[in-house]
Design a protein around this motif. Structure first.
Motif, PDB file in Angstrom:
ATOM      1  N   THR A 186       0.825  -1.208   0.000  1.00  0.00           N
ATOM      2  CA  THR A 186       0.000   0.000   0.000  1.00  0.00           C
ATOM      3  C   THR A 186       0.856   1.253   0.000  1.00  0.00           C
ATOM      4  OG1 THR A 186      -1.778  -1.162   1.163  1.00  0.00           O
ATOM      5  CG2 THR A 186      -1.804   1.240   1.252  1.00  0.00           C
ATOM      6  N   ARG A 189       2.400   1.782  -3.561  1.00  0.00           N
ATOM      7  CA  ARG A 189       1.411   2.327  -4.499  1.00  0.00           C
ATOM      8  C   ARG A 189       0.990   3.730  -4.099  1.00  0.00           C
ATOM      9  NH1 ARG A 189      -1.447  -3.381  -3.694  1.00  0.00           N
ATOM     10  NH2 ARG A 189      -0.183  -4.602  -5.145  1.00  0.00           N
ATOM     11  N   TYR A 193       1.208   7.252  -6.276  1.00  0.00           N
ATOM     12  CA  TYR A 193      -0.011   8.015  -6.554  1.00  0.00           C
ATOM     13  C   TYR A 193       0.051   9.411  -5.953  1.00  0.00           C
ATOM     14  CZ  TYR A 193      -4.991   9.254  -6.389  1.00  0.00           C
ATOM     15  OH  TYR A 193      -6.191   9.901  -6.513  1.00  0.00           O
ATOM     16  N   TYR A 224      -9.626   2.469  -2.965  1.00  0.00           N
ATOM     17  CA  TYR A 224      -8.630   1.387  -2.948  1.00  0.00           C
ATOM     18  C   TYR A 224      -8.399   0.882  -1.532  1.00  0.00           C
ATOM     19  CZ  TYR A 224      -3.996  -0.739  -2.865  1.00  0.00           C
ATOM     20  OH  TYR A 224      -2.936  -1.578  -2.637  1.00  0.00           O
TER      21      TYR A 224
END
Length: 240
Positions: A186, A189, A193, A224
Motif C-alpha cells: 500500500t 502504491r 499516486y 482502494y
C-alpha cells in the motif's frame, strides 16, 4: 479637562477592547464553520469512496454493509476532513515558497509522503480492524467458558477485564497480520499516486482549494483502501 481626557481615553480603550472582542468572535466563528465544512466534506468523500468500493466488491445477492458505511463516516470526518485540513495548514506554514520554488516543493511533498502517508495508511488499517474485523471464534469461546465458570466467583469487574484483554489480543493479532500483508504494498502504491497528486496540489492549486482537491484525489485512494482493508486474508495473499 484632565478628567474628561482620562474618561475619553478609558472610553476609547473600552471601545477598542469591544472591537477586538467582536473581531475575535467573528474569526472564531469563521474557523468553526470552516472546521465543520472540512468535516462534512471529508465524511462525504469517505462515504462515496466506500460506496464505490462496496459496489465493486459486493457479490450477487449480498446485502449492503450499512455498519461499514457508518464507521467510514467517522473516519472521513476525523481524518479525511479535520486531520487533513490541519496537516495542510501546517505544511503551508512550513513551506511557504512551495508554489514558486522547486526545492521547497520537493521538501513539502517529501514531508507529506514520509509523515502523513504512512501514518494514514496504518491508521486506516487499524481503524478497520478495530471497528470491523470480528475476533477469532476461539477467543469468543474461551471467554464464554470463562464467563460461565468464573464470573460468579470473581465478579463482573475482573470478568470485564478478561473480556477486554481477549478482545485486544485478538484485534492486535489481526492488525499485525493485516499490516504485514498489506502495509508495504500500500505504501509503495500510495507513494507513486500521492507524489503526483500532491505535486500538482502544492504547486498549482490555490491554498483555499487544496483540501478540496486533496479530498477528490482521496476519494480514489480511499476506494482502494476500503477494498484492501476489508478483504479477507486469503484474498489478500492471492491478490498480492
Amino acid at each position: 479637562i484632565c478628567r474628561r481626557e482620562v474618561g475619553g481615553g478609558a472610553a476609547a480603550r473600552a471601545a477598542r477592547r469591544r472591537g477586538c472582542g467582536v473581531a475575535r468572535g467573528v474569526h472564531a466563528r469563521a474557523l468553526g464553520r470552516a472546521f465543520c465544512d472540512e468535516g462534512r466534506l471529508g465524511g462525504g468523500v469517505a462515504v462515496a469512496a466506500d460506496g464505490i468500493a462496496q459496489s465493486l466488491t459486493r457479490k450477487g445477492g449480498e446485502a449492503w454493509d450499512w455498519a461499514r458505511t457508518r464507521w467510514i463516516v467517522v473516519w472521513g470526518v476525523i481524518f479525511s476532513g479535520w486531520a487533513n485540513a490541519l496537516w495542510f495548514d501546517l505544511l503551508s506554514r512550513l513551506f511557504p515558497e512551495a508554489r514558486h520554488s522547486g526545492i521547497a516543493l520537493a521538501q513539502k511533498v517529501l514531508a507529506n509522503q514520509l509523515v502523513m502517508a504512512p501514518a494514514l495508511s496504518a491508521a486506516f488499517f487499524a481503524f478497520t480492524v478495530l471497528t470491523r474485523t470480528p475476533p477469532p471464534a476461539q477467543s469468543s469461546e474461551a471467554f464464554d467458558r470463562f464467563d460461565l465458570e468464573k464470573r460468579g466467583r470473581i465478579g463482573y469487574v475482573r470478568a470485564l477485564g478478561f473480556a477486554l484483554s481477549v478482545w485486544w489480543a485478538a484485534k492486535w493479532a489481526a492488525l499485525r497480520r493485516k499490516l504485514a500483508a498489506e502495509l508495504l504494498p500500500t505504501l509503495v502504491r500510495g507513494n507513486a499516486y500521492w507524489t503526483v497528486v500532491q505535486t500538482v496540489n502544492f504547486r498549482f492549486v490555490p491554498p483555499q482549494c487544496m483540501v478540496l482537491f486533496g479530498n477528490l484525489a482521496s476519494c480514489v485512494w480511499t476506494t482502494y483502501l476500503c477494498i484492501v482493508a476489508n478483504r479477507a486474508a486469503g484474498d489478500s495473499s492471492r491478490n498480492s
